[in-house]
Enzyme design. Structure first.
Site, PDB file in Angstrom:
ATOM      1  N   GLY A 160       0.806  -1.216   0.000  1.00 34.05           N
ATOM      2  CA  GLY A 160       0.000   0.000   0.000  1.00 34.05           C
ATOM      3  C   GLY A 160       0.839   1.265   0.000  1.00 34.05           C
ATOM      4  O   GLY A 160       0.627   2.177  -0.794  1.00 34.05           O
ATOM      5  N   ALA A 161       1.827   1.317   0.895  1.00 35.92           N
ATOM      6  CA  ALA A 161       2.647   2.507   1.020  1.00 35.92           C
ATOM      7  C   ALA A 161       3.807   2.227   1.963  1.00 35.92           C
ATOM      8  O   ALA A 161       3.827   1.180   2.616  1.00 35.92           O
ATOM      9  CB  ALA A 161       1.821   3.681   1.549  1.00 35.92           C
ATOM     10  N   MET A 162       4.761   3.177   2.019  1.00 29.73           N
ATOM     11  CA  MET A 162       5.958   2.956   2.831  1.00 29.73           C
ATOM     12  C   MET A 162       6.353   4.232   3.561  1.00 29.73           C
ATOM     13  O   MET A 162       6.425   5.303   2.960  1.00 29.73           O
ATOM     14  CB  MET A 162       7.085   2.463   1.903  1.00 29.73           C
ATOM     15  CG  MET A 162       8.393   2.211   2.616  1.00 29.73           C
ATOM     16  SD  MET A 162       8.207   0.882   3.847  1.00 29.73           S
ATOM     17  CE  MET A 162       9.366   1.453   5.081  1.00 29.73           C
ATOM     18  N   GLU A 163       6.666   4.063   4.833  1.00 25.32           N
ATOM     19  CA  GLU A 163       6.860   5.198   5.738  1.00 25.32           C
ATOM     20  C   GLU A 163       8.274   5.768   5.761  1.00 25.32           C
ATOM     21  O   GLU A 163       8.686   6.336   6.792  1.00 25.32           O
ATOM     22  CB  GLU A 163       6.475   4.749   7.159  1.00 25.32           C
ATOM     23  CG  GLU A 163       7.432   3.726   7.828  1.00 25.32           C
ATOM     24  CD  GLU A 163       7.050   2.266   7.643  1.00 25.32           C
ATOM     25  OE1 GLU A 163       6.328   1.953   6.671  1.00 25.32           O
ATOM     26  OE2 GLU A 163       7.480   1.440   8.461  1.00 25.32           O
ATOM     27  N   ASN A 164       9.052   5.687   4.689  1.00 25.47           N
ATOM     28  CA  ASN A 164      10.405   6.243   4.657  1.00 25.47           C
ATOM     29  C   ASN A 164      10.447   7.624   5.332  1.00 25.47           C
ATOM     30  O   ASN A 164       9.595   8.459   5.092  1.00 25.47           O
ATOM     31  CB  ASN A 164      10.867   6.401   3.217  1.00 25.47           C
ATOM     32  CG  ASN A 164      10.508   5.205   2.369  1.00 25.47           C
ATOM     33  OD1 ASN A 164      10.918   4.108   2.674  1.00 25.47           O
ATOM     34  ND2 ASN A 164       9.687   5.426   1.354  1.00 25.47           N
TER      35      ASN A 164
ATOM     36  N   HIS B 228      -1.765   6.007   8.479  1.00 24.78           N
ATOM     37  CA  HIS B 228      -0.903   4.897   8.904  1.00 24.78           C
ATOM     38  C   HIS B 228       0.570   5.235   8.687  1.00 24.78           C
ATOM     39  O   HIS B 228       1.389   5.117   9.605  1.00 24.78           O
ATOM     40  CB  HIS B 228      -1.295   3.635   8.119  1.00 24.78           C
ATOM     41  CG  HIS B 228      -0.471   2.432   8.437  1.00 24.78           C
ATOM     42  ND1 HIS B 228      -0.880   1.472   9.333  1.00 24.78           N
ATOM     43  CD2 HIS B 228       0.745   2.038   7.986  1.00 24.78           C
ATOM     44  CE1 HIS B 228       0.042   0.530   9.414  1.00 24.78           C
ATOM     45  NE2 HIS B 228       1.040   0.841   8.605  1.00 24.78           N
ATOM     46  N   GLU B 229       0.898   5.666   7.486  1.00 28.07           N
ATOM     47  CA  GLU B 229       2.315   5.947   7.193  1.00 28.07           C
ATOM     48  C   GLU B 229       2.801   7.151   8.003  1.00 28.07           C
ATOM     49  O   GLU B 229       3.914   7.151   8.509  1.00 28.07           O
ATOM     50  CB  GLU B 229       2.527   6.193   5.698  1.00 28.07           C
ATOM     51  CG  GLU B 229       2.011   5.081   4.786  1.00 28.07           C
ATOM     52  CD  GLU B 229       2.454   3.678   5.162  1.00 28.07           C
ATOM     53  OE1 GLU B 229       3.550   3.522   5.740  1.00 28.07           O
ATOM     54  OE2 GLU B 229       1.686   2.721   4.891  1.00 28.07           O
TER      55      GLU B 229
ATOM     56  N   GLU C  92       3.942  -2.422  13.260  1.00 31.50           N
ATOM     57  CA  GLU C  92       2.766  -2.551  12.395  1.00 31.50           C
ATOM     58  C   GLU C  92       1.465  -2.742  13.178  1.00 31.50           C
ATOM     59  O   GLU C  92       0.456  -2.106  12.884  1.00 31.50           O
ATOM     60  CB  GLU C  92       2.961  -3.678  11.380  1.00 31.50           C
ATOM     61  CG  GLU C  92       4.092  -3.421  10.374  1.00 31.50           C
ATOM     62  CD  GLU C  92       3.935  -2.128   9.581  1.00 31.50           C
ATOM     63  OE1 GLU C  92       2.842  -1.528   9.611  1.00 31.50           O
ATOM     64  OE2 GLU C  92       4.922  -1.700   8.945  1.00 31.50           O
TER      65      GLU C  92
HETATM   66  N1  TRP Z   1       5.893  -0.644   6.238  1.00 30.56           N
HETATM   67  C1  TRP Z   1       4.909  -0.716   5.183  1.00 30.56           C
HETATM   68  C2  TRP Z   1       3.583  -0.431   5.870  1.00 30.56           C
HETATM   69  O1  TRP Z   1       3.329   0.650   6.257  1.00 30.56           O
HETATM   70  C3  TRP Z   1       4.876  -2.063   4.537  1.00 30.56           C
HETATM   71  C4  TRP Z   1       5.505  -2.185   3.201  1.00 30.56           C
HETATM   72  C5  TRP Z   1       5.466  -1.296   2.196  1.00 30.56           C
HETATM   73  C6  TRP Z   1       6.220  -3.289   2.702  1.00 30.56           C
HETATM   74  N2  TRP Z   1       6.106  -1.793   1.111  1.00 30.56           N
HETATM   75  C7  TRP Z   1       6.574  -3.008   1.383  1.00 30.56           C
HETATM   76  C8  TRP Z   1       6.592  -4.505   3.244  1.00 30.56           C
HETATM   77  C9  TRP Z   1       7.270  -3.918   0.603  1.00 30.56           C
HETATM   78  C10 TRP Z   1       7.290  -5.413   2.473  1.00 30.56           C
HETATM   79  C11 TRP Z   1       7.632  -5.121   1.158  1.00 30.56           C
HETATM   80  O2  TRP Z   1       2.808  -1.244   6.158  1.00 30.56           O
HETATM   81 ZN    ZN Z   2       2.860  -0.041   8.419  1.00 28.98          ZN
END
Ligand code: TRP
Ligand code: ZN
Length: 885
Positions: A267-271, A303-304, A326
């Site tokens: 879905g998305a990533m919290e960088n 969430h992110e 998570e």
């Molecule tokens: N940390 C991400 C979240 O908010 C999870 C995630 C995003 C992820 N892209 C990914 C995990 C690729 C594994 C591979 O939930």
């Molecule tokens: Zn997450």
């Protein structure tokens, strides 16, 4: 692809890293046919990891090493060892600087992990172990470093250059190239690193922190999507305010950026400071995104954003602790959504999802505790158990400690562990210390897999006016453990008298009653609670708000369930009573189908639905939820052996009988709501969501009558709706109707209108993938040839193939095994270029134990065929081998 068999990694083998990285300085030279990565790592021996100078073992995969320097000495090939996954060398001092240069190929990276290209844009995905595909590094979350990142690229093609933290410098190079440097002052593990380069536009806003300072907010998208960012921006600002108010957490950099990309595995990533999102979780406007999509955008943005504290400022020691960030963050975003919209509806949706999908995972071959004890491939553990059940575990902590106690615990946790990489035990310890309680038994929720069963029974003593509730808990065996210790199960409950009034609750040993709803902690395998001063036998309302992720049973009869549906003061349990009633009725009908008898829905279900539709004072969203029969996947989950055809027939016939019986009532509610929709501009608000939810479910029931006037109404809604929620529902209703000509025309018209919008085309695929009319697989295969479909884009795979296998159960489970063969072929193909997506698409085949022996054999044969198909990724290998074990 790997040449060695994947190894199992165990939590019990955790060891602190031998070396630490204090500073990371990265330079990226981005080109069309390769990228150069220069890394300067300022390192030292970890004082917490014993004496001497052990070899330094860096992670690295698919990297072409160009040069390596230790302090000022250039290293030759005799000075280090290279393997498929590692680079090892011998440090000469406690502190040193390592310089490396590698060449990588983002332009051919189809796994979407590490640095890759999506629609001409460079972007990264480093969680969990993607950074090792960018440079040699200690790619583990307990190694935390500051990062400085410079990137250079062609200025015309890539005018925007982004990384974590704050921008500190930029300039032009020869040859039409330019560069930018970013500095992130917060120490972070490599999985939070991000880089983006591309031709993007952005919308900008500012947020003023509680303490007064402004933050710049930017959402970067492809130019054609600039009109679909406002909802995400509003959601971001609401999230920032909410985290200040509810958790006392402020944002910590001067800029916060979101970038939308089209090809993304999740879905998305919290960088840190630079969240990267699947475009499906950012873009939303009335004309192209449904109400559900709007709510998903709001939830994922939140969430992110919330990860900035629960995940980034306080991160995980190792990947076994994944739920630390998570589970907690899902709990935070769920509470946020509950506060922004309807609390009860949010809870109903989450519980229905958990019980259907997480319970199935917990009962299958991949079952694992919230904190797994071992894994082969960590990407396989971004699961419903870690996320959703993990959130339920945090919710139980709040239920047991109370809102205030929980806040004290979270304050202590953030304060104590800011800047650290910690464990689930540290989280619970903070809750214990802040509240002076002992949670050692509670911690079994982190270490024991499986869904506990909780059987409740009652005993009323007329002469003593006492009412005793008895609970018996047990937990089925799971692959990792046969024997389970009792859990701490918080049971929130109330007692209703014959008029539906709440009784004051006084437990044995208490001098006075303590309110009318309360939480009992069931801690033993078997336990009794006796209430005093109960003048007549009451009706219990148990597990209010779904206070624990368990399978509760209590011998309610149907009249009692109807009574609870109307009188329970807990909205969630009113819905739950309706679901239990529907389950009982549907199970009768499944039996009728199996016995070759005519299928007849109990009149009590018809009566209950009449009452709901007649009462205009009820929240329309609640009415919509209560009119939704339990899904086929849930009915499968609660079956010992799932009879696919019987389940489908029972639900189908029940819906038709309801539709016929309630026709006039459904019309009245449908038309009233459609009328309001016609004259009210679209708003993404709880009230509007509620109206459209009832409007749309009533329309889908009405179409079951197959009447011409319903067809006309559906076409009217399809043509004239000013928003995607109404338009797509009308399309879905047509797709599942017998009106072939109108169905085909609507599908064509929709595709023509939205062919330029991939996210809308995803919905077009999903609607058709879900059609349970015969011939489902043939339709899906035909759609795979449509120009808008590609296997390379995860959203497309999920929209068509994922939807077919998980939502079209009669077609996927066709008795000839064609659905299974199809999915296995897909998994084998995906395994070759995107292992994470391949492994996720496998899930339906792993549930083979739920079905009759003929289907079991067919499903297992396909799993074996995958296993024998050649070189498997560790992702697919782990799931297939565990499913067959
Ligand atoms: N940390 C991400 C979240 O908010 C999870 C995630 C995003 C992820 N892209 C990914 C995990 C690729 C594994 C591979 O939930
Ligand atoms: Zn997450």
């Amino acid at each position: 692809m790997r040449t060695e068999q994947p190894k199992t990694i165990y939590l019990k083998d955790y060891q602190a890293p031998d070396y630490l990285i204090d500073e990371t300085h990265l330079t990226f030279e981005l080109h069309d046919d390769h990228t150069l990565v220069h890394a300067q790592l300022v390192m030292r021996r970890n004082p917490a990891a014993g004496g001497g100078l052990p070899p330094l073992v860096l992670d690295g995969q698919q990297l072409e090493l160009l040069s390596l320097k230790l302090d000022d000495a250039e290293l030759g090939s005799a000075d280090y060892q290279l393997s498929e996954d590692h680079l090892s060398l011998q440090p000469k001092a406690e502190q040193f600087t390592l310089d490396s240069s590698v060449r990588i190929h983002p332009e051919t990276n189809t796994a979407l992990e590490g640095l890759y290209k999506s629609s001409g844009l460079f972007c990264t995905q480093c969680e969990a172990e993607g950074f090792r595909k960018i440079t040699y590094y200690l790619d583990r979350p307990d190694v935390m470093s500051t990062f400085t990142t410079s990137l250079s690229a062609d200025k015309q093609k890539y005018p925007i250059l982004l990384s974590n933290g704050n921008p500190v410098a930029q300039g032009e190079d020869q040859g039409g190239r330019h560069w930018a440097t970013w500095e992130d002052p917060f120490k972070k593990p490599a999985y939070l690193f991000a880089l983006v380069a591309g031709d993007l536009w952005c919308v900008e806003d500012t947020f003023t922190r509680a303490s007064g300072r402004d933050v710049t907010l930017r959402i970067y998208v492809e130019p054609e999507n600039i009109d679909k960012c406002q909802h995400a921006m509003d959601s971001l600002k609401k999230s920032m305010r909410w985290d200040e108010q509810v958790y006392g957490r402020e944002y910590d950099l001067d800029i916060f950026m979101i970038v939308a990309v089209n090809d993304f595995n999740m879905g998305a990533m919290e960088n840190k400071g630079l969240n990267i999102f699947n475009s499906s979780c950012v873009l939303a406007k009335a004309e192209t995104a449904t109400d559900a999509a709007h709510q998903r955008v709001e939830a994922v943005v939140a969430h992110e954003y919330f990860h900035n504290w629960s995940g980034n400022r306080v991160t995980c020691r190792d990947w076994f602790q994944l739920s630390l960030k998570e589970g907690f963050t899902v709990f935070r975003d769920a509470e946020f959504s509950a506060d922004m919209n309807s609390r009860t509806v949010k809870r109903i949706e989450d519980v229905a999802f958990l019980r259907t999908h997480q319970f199935a995972e917990d009962a299958g071959p991949m079952a694992h505790p919230v904190r797994p004890a071992s894994f082969m491939e960590i990407s396989n553990f971004y699961t419903l158990t870690v996320y959703e059940k993990g959130s339920e575990v945090v919710r139980m902590l709040r239920t047991l400690l109370g809102a205030e106690g929980f806040r004290k615990g979270s304050d202590l946790y953030f304060e104590r562990h800011d800047g650290q990489a910690v464990t689930c035990d540290d989280f619970v310890q903070a809750m214990e210390d802040a509240n002076a309680v002992d949670l050692s038994q509670f911690k079994r929720w982190y270490s024991q897999a499986g869904t506990p069963r909780l059987a409740a029974s009652e005993q009323y003593d007329e002469s003593a006016n006492t009412y005793t509730l008895s609970f018996r808990q047990s937990c089925p065996a799971t692959p990792e453990s046969a024997e389970k210790q009792p859990f701490v199960i918080p049971v929130e409950l109330g007692l209703l008298d014959a008029q539906g009034r709440a009784l004051p609750l006084r437990l044995q040993g208490e001098a006075t009653p303590q309110g009318t709803t309360r939480v009992l902690a069931v801690t033993e395998a078997e336990q009794h609670f006796t209430f005093l001063d109960v003048p007549a036998k009451p009706l219990p309302s148990l597990l209010r708000g779904f206070s624990a992720p368990v399978k509760l049973s209590f011998p309610y009869n149907r009249d009692q369930l109807m009574f609870l549906m109307q009188h329970d003061s807990d909205g969630f349990n009113r819905w739950e009573a309706g679901q239990q009633l529907a389950v009982q009725v549907l199970q009768d009908m499944i039996g009728q189908y199996q016995a070759g008898q005519p299928l007849v829905a109990d009149v009590r279900l018809l009566q209950a639905f009449e009452t709901l539709l007649d009462d205009d004072s009820l929240d329309q969203a609640m009415v919509a939820e209560m009119l939704s029969l339990p899904g086929e996947a849930y009915l499968t989950e609660i079956s010992e052996v799932a009879d696919v055809d019987a389940i489908h027939a029972a639900r189908d016939v029940a819906r038709k009988q309801l539709a016929n019986h309630l026709h006039a009532r459904l019309w009245r509610r449908y038309q009233a709501n459609r009328e309001v929709s016609r004259v009210t501009p679209y708003l993404a608000s709880a009230e509007h969501f509620a109206r459209r939810a009832l409007q749309n479910i009533t329309l889908s029931y009405l179409m079951l009558s197959e009447r011409e006037d319903v067809l006309a109404a559906t076409l009217e809604q399809f043509e004239n709706a000013d928003n995607m929620t109404e338009r797509l529902t009308a399309l879905a209703v047509l797709v599942n109707s017998p009106f072939e000509r109108e169905r085909a025309a609507a599908l064509d018209r929709f595709a023509e209108q939205f062919k330029g919008n991939p996210l809308v085309m995803d919905q077009w695929f999903t609607v058709q993938a879900g059609s349970t009319l015969p011939g489902g697989l043939t339709r899906v295969k035909a759609l795979m040839l449509h120009p808008a479909f590609t296997m390379k884009n995860p959203n497309k795979v999920r929209a068509l193939i994922g939807a077919f296998a998980s939502q079209n159960l009669v077609n996927f489970h066709a008795a000839d095994g064609s659905g299974y063969r199809f999915l296995a072929d897909i998994v084998i193909e995906l395994n070759g270029f995107n292992p994470q997506i391949a492994s996720r698409q496998l899930a339906p085949l792993t549930r083979w134990r739920k079905y009759d022996s003929a289907r079991q054999a067919l499903m297992k044969a396909e799993l074996e065929r995958i296993l024998a198909s050649g070189e498997l990724s560790s992702d697919v290998y782990e799931v297939v081998s565990k499913s067959l074990a």
